[in-house]
Design a protein around this motif. Structure first.
Motif, PDB file in Angstrom:
ATOM      1  N   ASP A  44      23.571 -10.425 -35.625  1.00  0.00           N
ATOM      2  CA  ASP A  44      24.440 -11.568 -35.893  1.00  0.00           C
ATOM      3  C   ASP A  44      23.660 -12.697 -36.570  1.00  0.00           C
ATOM      4  OD1 ASP A  44      26.917 -12.963 -35.734  1.00  0.00           O
ATOM      5  OD2 ASP A  44      26.266 -13.943 -33.892  1.00  0.00           O
ATOM      6  N   LEU A  45      22.465 -12.975 -36.075  1.00  0.00           N
ATOM      7  CA  LEU A  45      21.626 -14.037 -36.638  1.00  0.00           C
ATOM      8  C   LEU A  45      21.261 -13.753 -38.090  1.00  0.00           C
ATOM      9  CD1 LEU A  45      19.945 -16.635 -36.173  1.00  0.00           C
ATOM     10  CD2 LEU A  45      18.102 -15.148 -35.348  1.00  0.00           C
ATOM     11  N   LEU A  46      21.089 -12.498 -38.435  1.00  0.00           N
ATOM     12  CA  LEU A  46      20.690 -12.134 -39.797  1.00  0.00           C
ATOM     13  C   LEU A  46      21.779 -12.399 -40.832  1.00  0.00           C
ATOM     14  CD1 LEU A  46      18.749  -8.868 -39.001  1.00  0.00           C
ATOM     15  CD2 LEU A  46      17.788 -11.027 -39.842  1.00  0.00           C
ATOM     16  N   LEU A  47      22.981 -12.744 -40.393  1.00  0.00           N
ATOM     17  CA  LEU A  47      24.057 -13.099 -41.318  1.00  0.00           C
ATOM     18  C   LEU A  47      23.914 -14.531 -41.829  1.00  0.00           C
ATOM     19  CD1 LEU A  47      27.082 -11.481 -39.472  1.00  0.00           C
ATOM     20  CD2 LEU A  47      25.833 -10.576 -41.441  1.00  0.00           C
ATOM     21  N   VAL A  48      23.053 -15.311 -41.194  1.00  0.00           N
ATOM     22  CA  VAL A  48      22.830 -16.707 -41.583  1.00  0.00           C
ATOM     23  C   VAL A  48      22.059 -16.749 -42.897  1.00  0.00           C
ATOM     24  CG1 VAL A  48      21.708 -18.871 -40.904  1.00  0.00           C
ATOM     25  CG2 VAL A  48      22.878 -17.472 -39.193  1.00  0.00           C
ATOM     26  N   GLU A  49      22.424 -17.686 -43.754  1.00  0.00           N
ATOM     27  CA  GLU A  49      21.752 -17.874 -45.043  1.00  0.00           C
ATOM     28  C   GLU A  49      20.278 -18.232 -44.806  1.00  0.00           C
ATOM     29  OE1 GLU A  49      20.622 -20.880 -46.750  1.00  0.00           O
ATOM     30  OE2 GLU A  49      20.281 -19.689 -48.528  1.00  0.00           O
ATOM     31  N   ASP A  50      19.402 -17.766 -45.679  1.00  0.00           N
ATOM     32  CA  ASP A  50      17.956 -17.903 -45.489  1.00  0.00           C
ATOM     33  C   ASP A  50      17.494 -19.333 -45.220  1.00  0.00           C
ATOM     34  OD1 ASP A  50      17.578 -15.208 -45.710  1.00  0.00           O
ATOM     35  OD2 ASP A  50      16.401 -15.291 -47.550  1.00  0.00           O
ATOM     36  N   HIS A  51      17.961 -20.300 -45.989  1.00  0.00           N
ATOM     37  CA  HIS A  51      17.481 -21.673 -45.816  1.00  0.00           C
ATOM     38  C   HIS A  51      17.918 -22.247 -44.469  1.00  0.00           C
ATOM     39  CE1 HIS A  51      15.564 -22.062 -49.691  1.00  0.00           C
ATOM     40  NE2 HIS A  51      16.617 -21.451 -50.217  1.00  0.00           N
ATOM     41  N   ASP A  52      19.114 -21.916 -44.009  1.00  0.00           N
ATOM     42  CA  ASP A  52      19.572 -22.366 -42.693  1.00  0.00           C
ATOM     43  C   ASP A  52      18.793 -21.657 -41.595  1.00  0.00           C
ATOM     44  OD1 ASP A  52      21.465 -24.124 -43.744  1.00  0.00           O
ATOM     45  OD2 ASP A  52      23.027 -22.587 -43.780  1.00  0.00           O
ATOM     46  N   ILE A  57      14.371 -21.825 -37.431  1.00  0.00           N
ATOM     47  CA  ILE A  57      13.091 -21.291 -36.951  1.00  0.00           C
ATOM     48  C   ILE A  57      12.007 -22.361 -36.948  1.00  0.00           C
ATOM     49  CG2 ILE A  57      11.226 -19.656 -37.484  1.00  0.00           C
ATOM     50  CD1 ILE A  57      13.470 -17.706 -38.394  1.00  0.00           C
ATOM     51  N   ASN A  58      11.977 -23.200 -37.988  1.00  0.00           N
ATOM     52  CA  ASN A  58      10.923 -24.219 -38.028  1.00  0.00           C
ATOM     53  C   ASN A  58      11.282 -25.478 -37.236  1.00  0.00           C
ATOM     54  OD1 ASN A  58      12.329 -26.107 -39.681  1.00  0.00           O
ATOM     55  ND2 ASN A  58      11.530 -25.212 -41.545  1.00  0.00           N
ATOM     56  N   GLY A  59      12.496 -25.502 -36.661  1.00  0.00           N
ATOM     57  CA  GLY A  59      12.883 -26.585 -35.779  1.00  0.00           C
ATOM     58  C   GLY A  59      13.482 -27.801 -36.452  1.00  0.00           C
ATOM     59  N   SER A  60      13.685 -27.763 -37.760  1.00  0.00           N
ATOM     60  CA  SER A  60      14.270 -28.913 -38.442  1.00  0.00           C
ATOM     61  C   SER A  60      15.794 -28.947 -38.327  1.00  0.00           C
ATOM     62  CB  SER A  60      13.841 -28.952 -39.914  1.00  0.00           C
ATOM     63  OG  SER A  60      14.327 -27.828 -40.613  1.00  0.00           O
ATOM     64  N   LYS A  61      16.369 -27.888 -37.771  1.00  0.00           N
ATOM     65  CA  LYS A  61      17.810 -27.812 -37.563  1.00  0.00           C
ATOM     66  C   LYS A  61      18.035 -27.137 -36.207  1.00  0.00           C
ATOM     67  CE  LYS A  61      21.907 -25.801 -39.701  1.00  0.00           C
ATOM     68  NZ  LYS A  61      22.420 -25.050 -40.842  1.00  0.00           N
ATOM     69  N   PRO A  62      18.990 -27.645 -35.421  1.00  0.00           N
ATOM     70  CA  PRO A  62      19.231 -26.996 -34.131  1.00  0.00           C
ATOM     71  C   PRO A  62      19.796 -25.586 -34.305  1.00  0.00           C
ATOM     72  CG  PRO A  62      20.855 -28.723 -34.529  1.00  0.00           C
ATOM     73  CD  PRO A  62      19.861 -28.790 -35.658  1.00  0.00           C
ATOM     74  N   VAL A  63      19.522 -24.736 -33.329  1.00  0.00           N
ATOM     75  CA  VAL A  63      20.063 -23.378 -33.347  1.00  0.00           C
ATOM     76  C   VAL A  63      21.576 -23.481 -33.161  1.00  0.00           C
ATOM     77  CG1 VAL A  63      20.006 -21.122 -32.230  1.00  0.00           C
ATOM     78  CG2 VAL A  63      17.909 -22.464 -32.432  1.00  0.00           C
ATOM     79  N   GLU A  64      22.327 -22.898 -34.084  1.00  0.00           N
ATOM     80  CA  GLU A  64      23.775 -23.074 -34.143  1.00  0.00           C
ATOM     81  C   GLU A  64      24.539 -22.349 -33.051  1.00  0.00           C
ATOM     82  OE1 GLU A  64      24.834 -21.771 -38.054  1.00  0.00           O
ATOM     83  OE2 GLU A  64      23.718 -23.382 -39.017  1.00  0.00           O
ATOM     84  N   ASN A  65      23.972 -21.302 -32.485  1.00  0.00           N
ATOM     85  CA  ASN A  65      24.675 -20.465 -31.524  1.00  0.00           C
ATOM     86  C   ASN A  65      23.742 -20.221 -30.332  1.00  0.00           C
ATOM     87  OD1 ASN A  65      25.696 -18.152 -30.153  1.00  0.00           O
ATOM     88  ND2 ASN A  65      26.738 -17.456 -32.002  1.00  0.00           N
ATOM     89  N   ASP A  66      24.217 -20.469 -29.138  1.00  0.00           N
ATOM     90  CA  ASP A  66      23.376 -20.290 -27.947  1.00  0.00           C
ATOM     91  C   ASP A  66      22.834 -18.866 -27.826  1.00  0.00           C
ATOM     92  OD1 ASP A  66      23.583 -22.921 -27.168  1.00  0.00           O
ATOM     93  OD2 ASP A  66      25.237 -22.556 -25.782  1.00  0.00           O
ATOM     94  N   ARG A  67      23.599 -17.876 -28.279  1.00  0.00           N
ATOM     95  CA  ARG A  67      23.160 -16.475 -28.206  1.00  0.00           C
ATOM     96  C   ARG A  67      21.933 -16.221 -29.084  1.00  0.00           C
ATOM     97  NH1 ARG A  67      27.439 -13.750 -30.599  1.00  0.00           N
ATOM     98  NH2 ARG A  67      26.017 -12.003 -30.724  1.00  0.00           N
ATOM     99  N   TRP A  68      21.710 -17.046 -30.079  1.00  0.00           N
ATOM    100  CA  TRP A  68      20.590 -16.856 -31.005  1.00  0.00           C
ATOM    101  C   TRP A  68      19.291 -17.476 -30.508  1.00  0.00           C
ATOM    102  CZ3 TRP A  68      23.523 -18.858 -35.909  1.00  0.00           C
ATOM    103  CH2 TRP A  68      24.523 -17.946 -36.256  1.00  0.00           C
ATOM    104  N   LYS A  69      19.359 -18.323 -29.500  1.00  0.00           N
ATOM    105  CA  LYS A  69      18.173 -19.076 -29.072  1.00  0.00           C
ATOM    106  C   LYS A  69      17.016 -18.170 -28.684  1.00  0.00           C
ATOM    107  CE  LYS A  69      20.462 -23.347 -27.911  1.00  0.00           C
ATOM    108  NZ  LYS A  69      20.802 -24.325 -26.904  1.00  0.00           N
ATOM    109  N   GLU A  70      17.289 -17.107 -27.960  1.00  0.00           N
ATOM    110  CA  GLU A  70      16.214 -16.201 -27.556  1.00  0.00           C
ATOM    111  C   GLU A  70      15.556 -15.562 -28.772  1.00  0.00           C
ATOM    112  OE1 GLU A  70      15.395 -12.318 -24.712  1.00  0.00           O
ATOM    113  OE2 GLU A  70      17.455 -12.862 -25.174  1.00  0.00           O
ATOM    114  N   MET A  71      16.360 -15.126 -29.752  1.00  0.00           N
ATOM    115  CA  MET A  71      15.793 -14.509 -30.953  1.00  0.00           C
ATOM    116  C   MET A  71      14.978 -15.512 -31.751  1.00  0.00           C
ATOM    117  SD  MET A  71      16.284 -11.336 -31.309  1.00  0.00           S
ATOM    118  CE  MET A  71      16.076 -11.217 -29.553  1.00  0.00           C
TER     119      MET A  71
END
Length: 78
Positions: A44-52, A57-71
């Motif tokens: 599911d996370l891999l559907l996100v556009e590369d820049h987002d 990953i680098n922490g400049s934007k919050p993780v959009e989905n709680d399910r993705w936080k572990e990944m």
């Protein structure tokens, strides 16, 4: 339905060099140990556009989905 690990692994190849490096380390260290649930979250996370995705990953934007936080944490850890 079981996800095809080979397909998910292939989708980890990214056009953005920084992401490609992160995913290369992630694949070497963590991919073979992912549970089916983790693999589904990664898919599911891999559907996100590369820049987002890079921003999460680098922490400049919050993780959009709680399910993705572990990944995202595993990706940050390498």
């Amino acid at each position: 339905m079981t996800l095809n690990r080979g397909r998910v692994r292939w989708q980890c190849r990214r056009a953005l060099l920084e992401l490609d490096l992160v995913f290369t380390r992630f694949l070497e260290r963590h991919f073979d140990h992912l549970t089916d649930g983790q693999l589904a979250d990664l898919d599911d996370l891999l559907l996100v556009e590369d820049h987002d995705l890079w921003a999460m990953i680098n922490g400049s934007k919050p993780v959009e989905n709680d399910r993705w936080k572990e990944m995202v944490e595993l990706l940050r850890a390498g």
